[in-house]
Design a protein around this motif. Structure first.
Motif, PDB file in Angstrom:
ATOM      1  N   UNK A  93       0.829  -1.209   0.000  1.00  0.00           N
ATOM      2  CA  UNK A  93       0.000   0.000   0.000  1.00  0.00           C
ATOM      3  C   UNK A  93       0.865   1.262   0.000  1.00  0.00           C
ATOM      4  N   UNK A  94       1.876   1.288   0.828  1.00  0.00           N
ATOM      5  CA  UNK A  94       2.775   2.444   0.887  1.00  0.00           C
ATOM      6  C   UNK A  94       3.505   2.620  -0.450  1.00  0.00           C
ATOM      7  N   UNK A  95       3.963   1.531  -1.042  1.00  0.00           N
ATOM      8  CA  UNK A  95       4.635   1.606  -2.338  1.00  0.00           C
ATOM      9  C   UNK A  95       3.711   2.207  -3.401  1.00  0.00           C
ATOM     10  N   UNK A  96       2.489   1.703  -3.474  1.00  0.00           N
ATOM     11  CA  UNK A  96       1.535   2.211  -4.470  1.00  0.00           C
ATOM     12  C   UNK A  96       1.166   3.665  -4.197  1.00  0.00           C
ATOM     13  N   UNK A  97       0.969   3.986  -2.914  1.00  0.00           N
ATOM     14  CA  UNK A  97       0.643   5.373  -2.569  1.00  0.00           C
ATOM     15  C   UNK A  97       1.803   6.308  -2.906  1.00  0.00           C
ATOM     16  N   UNK A  98       3.023   5.855  -2.692  1.00  0.00           N
ATOM     17  CA  UNK A  98       4.174   6.726  -2.975  1.00  0.00           C
ATOM     18  C   UNK A  98       4.304   6.999  -4.466  1.00  0.00           C
ATOM     19  N   UNK A  99       3.954   6.022  -5.295  1.00  0.00           N
ATOM     20  CA  UNK A  99       3.965   6.255  -6.738  1.00  0.00           C
ATOM     21  C   UNK A  99       2.962   7.343  -7.107  1.00  0.00           C
ATOM     22  N   UNK A 100       1.768   7.239  -6.555  1.00  0.00           N
ATOM     23  CA  UNK A 100       0.737   8.241  -6.829  1.00  0.00           C
ATOM     24  C   UNK A 100       1.097   9.606  -6.272  1.00  0.00           C
ATOM     25  N   UNK A 101       1.634   9.624  -5.070  1.00  0.00           N
ATOM     26  CA  UNK A 101       1.990  10.888  -4.427  1.00  0.00           C
ATOM     27  C   UNK A 101       3.104  11.574  -5.205  1.00  0.00           C
ATOM     28  N   UNK A 102       4.058  10.808  -5.675  1.00  0.00           N
ATOM     29  CA  UNK A 102       5.161  11.379  -6.447  1.00  0.00           C
ATOM     30  C   UNK A 102       4.614  12.157  -7.642  1.00  0.00           C
ATOM     31  N   UNK A 103       3.707  11.548  -8.363  1.00  0.00           N
ATOM     32  CA  UNK A 103       3.120  12.200  -9.529  1.00  0.00           C
ATOM     33  C   UNK A 103       2.232  13.365  -9.115  1.00  0.00           C
ATOM     34  N   UNK A 104       1.316  13.126  -8.174  1.00  0.00           N
ATOM     35  CA  UNK A 104       0.340  14.147  -7.809  1.00  0.00           C
ATOM     36  C   UNK A 104       0.960  15.377  -7.155  1.00  0.00           C
ATOM     37  N   UNK A 105       1.954  15.188  -6.320  1.00  0.00           N
ATOM     38  CA  UNK A 105       2.570  16.339  -5.646  1.00  0.00           C
ATOM     39  C   UNK A 105       3.294  17.227  -6.651  1.00  0.00           C
ATOM     40  N   UNK A 137       7.900  14.264  -1.396  1.00  0.00           N
ATOM     41  CA  UNK A 137       8.952  13.449  -0.780  1.00  0.00           C
ATOM     42  C   UNK A 137       8.788  13.373   0.732  1.00  0.00           C
ATOM     43  N   UNK A 138       8.380  14.451   1.343  1.00  0.00           N
ATOM     44  CA  UNK A 138       8.161  14.418   2.794  1.00  0.00           C
ATOM     45  C   UNK A 138       7.004  13.481   3.156  1.00  0.00           C
ATOM     46  N   UNK A 139       5.946  13.527   2.375  1.00  0.00           N
ATOM     47  CA  UNK A 139       4.816  12.612   2.610  1.00  0.00           C
ATOM     48  C   UNK A 139       5.269  11.166   2.409  1.00  0.00           C
ATOM     49  N   UNK A 140       6.057  10.923   1.361  1.00  0.00           N
ATOM     50  CA  UNK A 140       6.582   9.577   1.131  1.00  0.00           C
ATOM     51  C   UNK A 140       7.473   9.130   2.285  1.00  0.00           C
TER      52      UNK A 140
END
Length: 174
Positions: free
Chosen positions: A55-67, A149-152
């Motif tokens: 879940x964290x891996x998938x969320x980090x992919x999305x967050x990277x793009x969205x942020x 990056x901070x959220x990740x």
């Protein structure tokens, strides 16, 4: 077994740093360490940690793009600025930015941080021919990336904490 566990925990700590610092593997390294532990000890023992890791891996992919997208859009950046930021990251990492004549081991690290900014400004300037708008767009892209990056990083800490919390008692015989 205990030595492998601690090697994987250290790898996960590197993954936390990588979630924050571009150019170092982050959540993918954490997930890989969890999978290795599962392959060695059995996946039934790490079900929760594995689920959180995925879940964290998938969320980090999305967050990277969205942020990055959010930062770019808030600052009014075009696709040229975003492409420039990516090119600047690559050139900075490889040490090819003429504005960063710092060699040695610090060159790529400094390039990772300043390359996207320089690249976004150059890309945006090529598109709009207005330096002030280009600087604003470049800063927006970089701020968005930093926030992402901070959220990740927070998510990576959560994944590692869940792994340690769910596996430490069995590893240490408790």
């Amino acid at each position: 077994m205990v030595a492998l566990y601690w090697v994987l925990v250290v790898a996960m700590l590197v993954g936390i740093v990588g979630a924050i610092v571009p150019g170092i593997p982050g959540t993918s390294l954490i997930l890989a360490a969890i999978v290795i532990w599962g392959a060695v000890k059995g996946f039934s023992d790490i079900t929760i940690a594995l689920a959180v890791g995925v879940l964290v891996f998938l969320m980090s992919l999305g967050i990277d793009f969205l942020a990055t997208y959010w930062g770019a859009k808030k600052a009014g950046a075009s696709n040229w600025g975003q492409i420039g930021a990516f090119v600047g990251f690559v050139l900075g990492f490889l040490g090819f930015l003429p504005t960063l004549p710092i060699g040695g081991p610090l060159g790529p690290i400094i390039g990772i941080f300043f390359g996207p900014l320089v690249g976004a400004i150059v890309g945006e300037y090529l598109y709009r021919k207005d330096l002030m708008i280009a600087v604003k767009a470049g800063l927006g892209i970089v701020v968005g990336s930093i926030v992402g990056n901070l959220i990740q990083g927070v998510l990576a800490v959560i994944a590692v904490t869940v792994f340690i919390f769910t596996t430490f008692p069995t590893v240490m015989g408790g």
